[in-house]
Design a protein around this motif. Structure first.
Motif, short mmCIF file in Angstrom:
data_model
loop_
_atom_site.label_atom_id
_atom_site.label_comp_id
_atom_site.label_asym_id
_atom_site.label_seq_id
_atom_site.Cartn_x
_atom_site.Cartn_y
_atom_site.Cartn_z
N ARG A 9 1.23 -0.99 0.04
CA ARG A 9 0.45 0.35 -0.27
C ARG A 9 1.11 1.51 -0.07
NH1 ARG A 9 -3.84 -3.31 2.86
NH2 ARG A 9 -2.80 -2.85 5.06
N PHE A 10 2.05 1.58 1.03
CA PHE A 10 2.67 1.78 0.38
C PHE A 10 3.63 2.54 -0.81
CE2 PHE A 10 6.82 4.39 1.35
CZ PHE A 10 6.45 5.20 2.59
N LEU A 11 3.54 1.68 -1.67
CA LEU A 11 4.43 1.64 -2.88
C LEU A 11 3.50 2.64 -3.46
CD1 LEU A 11 6.67 -1.01 -2.73
CD2 LEU A 11 7.29 1.25 -2.59
N ARG A 12 2.46 1.74 -3.52
CA ARG A 12 1.13 2.42 -4.43
C ARG A 12 0.94 4.05 -4.12
NH1 ARG A 12 -0.82 -1.58 -3.74
NH2 ARG A 12 -2.92 -1.32 -2.32
N ALA A 13 0.81 4.31 -2.91
CA ALA A 13 0.52 5.47 -2.44
C ALA A 13 1.10 6.16 -2.76
CB ALA A 13 0.09 5.47 -0.87
#
Length: 286
Positions: A9-13
């Motif tokens: 989620r961190f990478l995508r956001a």
């Protein structure tokens, strides 16, 4: 919250917040996604698009430190966010579910806060629950009252929002600091419940939490519009209480400034609240 899905989620956001022109790519053609495409990020980081896809989908859990540093560079992460990324991807043993436990302020810190009458001071715990506040802190803001959760009050109490001159910036910084304070926990029941509650009740909080900003705030300036004494420009210092997950927060004004005078006036207005407490303390000591 599972750490590996948090990594995805961190990478995508963060990818969705990097514009092509921010990293030297031409912003041409119709783009179906905000920010960089996965293939663009992978190319700039020097890894295969397939490998990056596995990371963002949570199917690969062990990127090397070199890969993480390359991703951080392309994602334009600062030192704090880069350290957070490494922590999310860290191997380490799986942590057991963390059960909320009552927090108590150490006696020495308690005495320091309650005898500090010239500056607002309070202590909050790991989940931003106010554990202790001196009278001047309670006079500064209604949310600095023991038992109140600062994160919940910030997004659910209109009085708190109205107190800040730049609420949008304050809200972003607050959410980022809570994420940094909590750290990349695998399972944290209390944090999960708090975040879930606010995500349901506040569209603003849900949007800011989804940004995955990480910021450690140890000091800074807060600008307030106090209903009793007017504008206040205060510096704050955040000090970790050693041996606990608690933070001591102290506000202070530049000596001789209008804010210092306003703070002195606020202290005088809060004085009646201190009198009964002093009486009780004296009686207990006699």
């Amino acid at each position: 919250m599972q750490a590996k899905s948090e990594l995805a989620r961190f990478l995508r956001a963060r990818r969705e917040r990097v514009r092509p022109e921010d990293v030297g790519l031409p912003a041409t053609g119709r783009r179906r996604v905000p920010g960089l495409r996965r293939e663009e990020l992978a190319l700039l980081a020097g890894i295969s698009a397939e490998y990056y896809l596995r990371l963002e989908q949570g199917r690969d859990h062990n990127p090397s430190p070199a890969v993480l540093d390359a991703l951080a560079r392309v994602l334009l992460l600062d030192d704090e966010a880069t350290a957070y990324l490494h922590a999310l991807a860290g191997p380490g043993p799986r942590r057991r579910a963390r059960r909320p436990r009552p927090e108590s302020v150490p006696p020495g810190i308690h005495q320091l806060v309650m005898t500090h009458s010239v500056a607002p001071a309070f202590v909050h715990g790991r989940y931003t629950d106010v554990l202790l506040a001196n009278p001047l802190a309670r006079a500064l803001s209604p949310c600095y009252t023991p038992g109140i959760n600062l994160l919940r009050a910030a997004f659910m109490d209109p009085q708190v929002r109205d107190l800040y001159q730049d609420w949008d910036s304050t809200a972003r910084g607050f959410v980022a600091s809570v994420r940094a304070l909590a750290g990349p926990e695998c399972e944290d029941q209390r944090l999960t419940e708090l975040v879930g509650e606010l995500a349901v009740r506040s569209d603003e909080f849900r949007r800011l939490w989804a940004r995955h900003d990480v910021r450690v705030r140890t000091n800074g300036v807060t600008c307030l519009d106090h209903p009793q004494v007017g504008p206040l420009h205060l510096r704050y210092e955040k000090l970790a209480v050693v041996g606990t997950d608690q933070v001591l927060v102290v506000y202070h004004a530049l000596p001789g400034s209008e804010s210092a005078q306003a703070l002195t006036l606020l202290a005088a207005l809060a004085a009646p609240e201190r009198a009964p407490e002093a009486t009780r303390t004296g009686a207990a000591d006699s």
